[in-house]
Design an enzyme around this catalytic site. Structure first.
Site, PDB file in Angstrom:
ATOM      1  N   LYS A  39       0.807  -1.230   0.000  1.00 50.63           N
ATOM      2  CA  LYS A  39       0.000   0.000   0.000  1.00 50.63           C
ATOM      3  C   LYS A  39       0.832   1.269   0.000  1.00 50.63           C
ATOM      4  O   LYS A  39       0.390   2.288  -0.530  1.00 50.63           O
ATOM      5  CB  LYS A  39      -0.970  -0.009   1.181  1.00 50.63           C
ATOM      6  CG  LYS A  39      -2.065  -1.048   1.014  1.00 50.63           C
ATOM      7  CD  LYS A  39      -3.152  -0.929   2.050  1.00 50.63           C
ATOM      8  CE  LYS A  39      -4.090  -2.113   1.902  1.00 50.63           C
ATOM      9  NZ  LYS A  39      -5.341  -1.973   2.585  1.00 50.63           N
ATOM     10  N   GLU A  71      -2.167   6.863   7.789  1.00 47.62           N
ATOM     11  CA  GLU A  71      -2.900   7.721   6.869  1.00 47.62           C
ATOM     12  C   GLU A  71      -3.791   8.619   7.696  1.00 47.62           C
ATOM     13  O   GLU A  71      -4.265   8.196   8.748  1.00 47.62           O
ATOM     14  CB  GLU A  71      -3.844   6.840   6.035  1.00 47.62           C
ATOM     15  CG  GLU A  71      -3.508   6.743   4.585  1.00 47.62           C
ATOM     16  CD  GLU A  71      -4.473   5.826   3.859  1.00 47.62           C
ATOM     17  OE1 GLU A  71      -4.000   4.999   3.096  1.00 47.62           O
ATOM     18  OE2 GLU A  71      -5.691   5.934   4.079  1.00 47.62           O
ATOM     19  N   ARG A 122      -6.658  -7.737  -8.800  1.00 45.76           N
ATOM     20  CA  ARG A 122      -7.343  -9.029  -8.985  1.00 45.76           C
ATOM     21  C   ARG A 122      -8.814  -8.738  -9.245  1.00 45.76           C
ATOM     22  O   ARG A 122      -9.249  -7.592  -9.172  1.00 45.76           O
ATOM     23  CB  ARG A 122      -7.232  -9.834  -7.688  1.00 45.76           C
ATOM     24  CG  ARG A 122      -7.773  -8.992  -6.517  1.00 45.76           C
ATOM     25  CD  ARG A 122      -7.860  -9.757  -5.225  1.00 45.76           C
ATOM     26  NE  ARG A 122      -8.060  -8.888  -4.095  1.00 45.76           N
ATOM     27  CZ  ARG A 122      -9.224  -8.445  -3.654  1.00 45.76           C
ATOM     28  NH1 ARG A 122     -10.335  -8.788  -4.276  1.00 45.76           N
ATOM     29  NH2 ARG A 122      -9.312  -7.639  -2.613  1.00 45.76           N
TER      30      ARG A 122
HETATM   31  P1  ADP Z   1      -8.390  -3.394   2.547  1.00 48.43           P
HETATM   32  O1  ADP Z   1      -7.129  -3.669   1.807  1.00 48.43           O
HETATM   33  O2  ADP Z   1      -8.556  -4.205   3.758  1.00 48.43           O
HETATM   34  O3  ADP Z   1      -9.572  -3.372   1.639  1.00 48.43           O
HETATM   35  P2  ADP Z   1      -8.479  -0.487   2.517  1.00 48.43           P
HETATM   36  O4  ADP Z   1      -7.232   0.323   2.570  1.00 48.43           O
HETATM   37  O5  ADP Z   1      -9.137  -0.624   1.203  1.00 48.43           O
HETATM   38  O6  ADP Z   1      -8.181  -1.910   3.118  1.00 48.43           O
HETATM   39  O7  ADP Z   1      -9.518   0.079   3.577  1.00 48.43           O
HETATM   40  C1  ADP Z   1     -10.702  -0.626   3.900  1.00 48.43           C
HETATM   41  C2  ADP Z   1     -11.742   0.326   4.471  1.00 48.43           C
HETATM   42  O8  ADP Z   1     -11.234   0.993   5.625  1.00 48.43           O
HETATM   43  C3  ADP Z   1     -12.170   1.431   3.542  1.00 48.43           C
HETATM   44  O9  ADP Z   1     -13.181   1.030   2.666  1.00 48.43           O
HETATM   45  C4  ADP Z   1     -12.630   2.495   4.514  1.00 48.43           C
HETATM   46  O10 ADP Z   1     -13.936   2.260   4.963  1.00 48.43           O
HETATM   47  C5  ADP Z   1     -11.685   2.331   5.671  1.00 48.43           C
HETATM   48  N1  ADP Z   1     -10.530   3.245   5.544  1.00 48.43           N
HETATM   49  C6  ADP Z   1      -9.320   2.926   5.039  1.00 48.43           C
HETATM   50  N2  ADP Z   1      -8.493   3.992   5.064  1.00 48.43           N
HETATM   51  C7  ADP Z   1      -9.195   5.012   5.589  1.00 48.43           C
HETATM   52  C8  ADP Z   1      -8.900   6.381   5.894  1.00 48.43           C
HETATM   53  N3  ADP Z   1      -7.703   6.904   5.650  1.00 48.43           N
HETATM   54  N4  ADP Z   1      -9.872   7.136   6.447  1.00 48.43           N
HETATM   55  C9  ADP Z   1     -11.090   6.612   6.701  1.00 48.43           C
HETATM   56  N5  ADP Z   1     -11.429   5.354   6.443  1.00 48.43           N
HETATM   57  C10 ADP Z   1     -10.502   4.539   5.888  1.00 48.43           C
HETATM   58  P1  ADP Z   2     -12.989  -7.166  -2.335  1.00 46.66           P
HETATM   59  O1  ADP Z   2     -11.756  -6.312  -2.166  1.00 46.66           O
HETATM   60  O2  ADP Z   2     -13.006  -8.008  -3.532  1.00 46.66           O
HETATM   61  O3  ADP Z   2     -14.213  -6.392  -2.096  1.00 46.66           O
HETATM   62  P2  ADP Z   2     -12.579  -8.343   0.266  1.00 46.66           P
HETATM   63  O4  ADP Z   2     -11.727  -7.210   0.723  1.00 46.66           O
HETATM   64  O5  ADP Z   2     -13.846  -8.597   0.988  1.00 46.66           O
HETATM   65  O6  ADP Z   2     -12.951  -8.241  -1.243  1.00 46.66           O
HETATM   66  O7  ADP Z   2     -11.688  -9.644   0.229  1.00 46.66           O
HETATM   67  C1  ADP Z   2     -12.142 -10.813  -0.404  1.00 46.66           C
HETATM   68  C2  ADP Z   2     -11.490 -12.004   0.217  1.00 46.66           C
HETATM   69  O8  ADP Z   2     -10.104 -11.948   0.047  1.00 46.66           O
HETATM   70  C3  ADP Z   2     -11.718 -12.119   1.722  1.00 46.66           C
HETATM   71  O9  ADP Z   2     -11.814 -13.491   2.039  1.00 46.66           O
HETATM   72  C4  ADP Z   2     -10.461 -11.526   2.313  1.00 46.66           C
HETATM   73  O10 ADP Z   2     -10.232 -12.001   3.599  1.00 46.66           O
HETATM   74  C5  ADP Z   2      -9.425 -11.965   1.298  1.00 46.66           C
HETATM   75  N1  ADP Z   2      -8.308 -11.035   1.187  1.00 46.66           N
HETATM   76  C6  ADP Z   2      -8.358  -9.794   0.661  1.00 46.66           C
HETATM   77  N2  ADP Z   2      -7.148  -9.215   0.686  1.00 46.66           N
HETATM   78  C7  ADP Z   2      -6.291 -10.111   1.236  1.00 46.66           C
HETATM   79  C8  ADP Z   2      -4.888 -10.102   1.530  1.00 46.66           C
HETATM   80  N3  ADP Z   2      -4.102  -9.062   1.280  1.00 46.66           N
HETATM   81  N4  ADP Z   2      -4.364 -11.199   2.104  1.00 46.66           N
HETATM   82  C9  ADP Z   2      -5.151 -12.255   2.373  1.00 46.66           C
HETATM   83  N5  ADP Z   2      -6.451 -12.326   2.121  1.00 46.66           N
HETATM   84  C10 ADP Z   2      -7.037 -11.275   1.566  1.00 46.66           C
END
Ligand code: ADP
Ligand code: ADP
Ligand code: MG
Length: 473
Positions: A116, A200, A292
């Protein structure tokens, strides 16, 4: 270089989804499964299937073993799905070494965007705004505290290789940051095998807006509009919408363009998603790129008519997209409800067990991508999502009415699910008015209070009891 036979390096509904795309393209599909997954639907839907491991997880997580299986079974391609190894650069690299076409971006693109902090740098280089944050990864807790003072509280402490909503903590002050620091590191180490974390600025109750992109190996990059994934619990998506009912066309075009710029900047090929946060003042910030297919790709398929999995397969085979940005339109609205085997009344605790009866939803505009059938026993080792209910409608009010109807159509017995909770959300005036953000679930705990559903088993036993009472037994 057409694909003839493909190994699906995944399980559950996404493996079923990939097998369906293969079937339509005349590609032979191969499923792999753990012993616990012997009766999983993906094993039945693929043309061939092989047990990859006795234990539940190691088989799905071992890139060498999986690619060996692909080679041994005569596959020429491999699709990783989502989760598991889908963002593992090593898997893509091994495929390349062994002459297997990896259905996804290059190992380099996965490595750079899966990290990230590196992804943030790529976005900055592409001229795309990011939230204020730490300079790369944090060295230690004191470094975190010092950088947080510059950024300003609240901050988000995030695992650099995190995903699935895990490895993220909001910290409102120095004390919380110090408390969470070791916790997030230990969570990240356990879940992602990496102890790296960064900071962040926390955007308070933002909207989560993400853009689907497709890029081919001939330099064409298009976006397929956005999805609104603001209905989340603990940073995990529950309901997704496409397009976002909360955006103007000008905003839509703006982020579509930003997403294409990010993809071009990292030389991206195949399907990907660029995630943004939308602040209350209308600013968009790049958050991360998922290299992906996503769980919610379905709703984009519904509004654009583009089959994203087939597009992935064609791109991987080296074919040009055959689509220009101006050719891509969208129609109506689509919603996806993640039907999880969880008990919303009980802290969303997983509710694994046997599906004693299952009635799928149907009718106009309804699609179900599921991994279950009557009699199926949901194994406790994996994700609790057992189905995705996807609803399409020409307009927003009809989408609400149709979703309500479709959730009512769907009957899952034997385990608790998130269905009753979604019915409550649909009745909420703010949801109906398309005015919500990522704080919605937390702000509305009253939605969890609903009467528990009646199961056919309990009706049957009630009838039996009444008959027995009447007979004077
Ligand atoms: P992941 O890889 O688990 O999807 P993300 O970085 O996409 O993680 O963050 C998942 C969720 O966490 C976001 O959809 C949002 O709701 C919250 N989030 C992440 N970063 C921030 C931020 N800087 N401020 C507020 N909410 C955040
Ligand atoms: P999407 O980003 O497609 O909306 P999710 O964040 O809900 O989906 O993740 C989909 C699946 O992949 C979940 O089972 C989650 O736990 C897994 N997953 C997502 N990111 C990772 C990661 N960086 N490492 C391991 N598992 C992950
Ligand atoms: Mg994300």
């Amino acid at each position: 270089m057409a694909i003839r036979k493909l190994l699906i390096a995944n399980r559950g509904e996404i493996a079923v989804r990939i097998a369906r795309a293969c079937s339509e393209l005349g590609i032979r599909s191969v499923a792999i499964y753990s012993e616990a997954d012997e009766y999983s639907l993906h094993v039945k839907k693929a043309d061939e299937s092989y047990q990859i491991s006795k234990d539940p997880l190691s088989g799905y997580l071992n890139p060498h073993h999986i690619v060996n299986m692909a080679v041994e079974t005569g596959c020429d391609a491999l699709h990783p799905g989502y989760g598991f190894l889908s963002e593992n650069a090593e898997l893509a690299a091994i495929c390349e070494q062994r002459g297997i076409t990896f259905v996804g971006p290059s190992a380099d693109a996965i490595a750079s965007m899966g990290d990230k902090t590196q992804a943030r740098q790529t976005a900055v280089a592409a001229g795309v705004p990011v939230t204020p944050g730490s300079e790369g990864n944090l060295e230690n807790v004191d470094d975190a505290v010092a950088q947080a003072a510059d950024i300003g509280y609240p901050v988000m402490l995030k695992a650099t290789s995190g995903g699935g909503g895990r490895g993220i903590r909001r910290c409102d002050n120095e004390k919380e940051l110090r408390q969470n620091y070791e916790r997030v590191i230990s969570e990240a180490t356990k879940a992602f095998g990496s102890a790296e974390v960064f900071l962040e600025k926390c955007i308070i109750n933002p909207r989560h807006i993400e853009v689907q992109i497709l890029a081919d190996s001939h330099g064409n990059v298009v976006h397929l509009y956005e999805r609104d994934c603001s209905i989340q619990r603990r940073n995990q998506k529950l309901i997704e919408l496409a397009p976002s009912p909360q955006l103007e066309d000008s905003q839509r075009e703006y982020i579509g363009d930003l997403a294409r710029r990010v993809a071009r900047q990292c030389g991206y090929v195949n399907a990907g998603t660029v995630e943004f946060l939308l602040d209350h003042d209308g600013s968009f910030y790049f958050m991360e790129m998922n290299t992906r297919v996503q769980v919610e790709h379905t709703i984009t398929e519904e509004i654009t008519g583009v089959d994203i999995i087939k597009a992935q397969l064609r791109i991987a085979a080296g074919e040009p997209l055959g689509l220009k940005q101006e050719d891509i339109g969208y129609r109506g609205f689509a919603a996806q409800f993640r039907i999880n085997a969880e008990d919303p009344k009980n802290g969303f605790l997983p509710s694994f067990g046997q599906i004693t009866r299952y009635y799928s939803a149907g009718g106009p505009g309804v699609r179900t991508d599921a991994n279950m059938y009557t009699g199926y026993e949901i194994p406790p080792y994996y994700d609790s999502m057992c189905a995705k209910l996807i609803v399409w409608s020409m307009d927003w009010p009809e989408l609400i009415a149709r979703s309500r109807r479709a959730l009512g159509d769907m009957g899952i017995y034997g385990v608790q699910t998130t269905i009753p909770y979604y019915k409550q959300i649909l009745e909420h005036p703010e949801f109906q008015a398309a005015d919500f953000n990522t704080g919605f679930v937390e702000a509305n705990p009253q939605l969890l209070e609903y009467s528990s559903k009646t199961r056919p088993e309990s009706i049957a036993s009630a009838i039996a009891a009444a008959i027995a009472a009447q007979a004077g037994l």
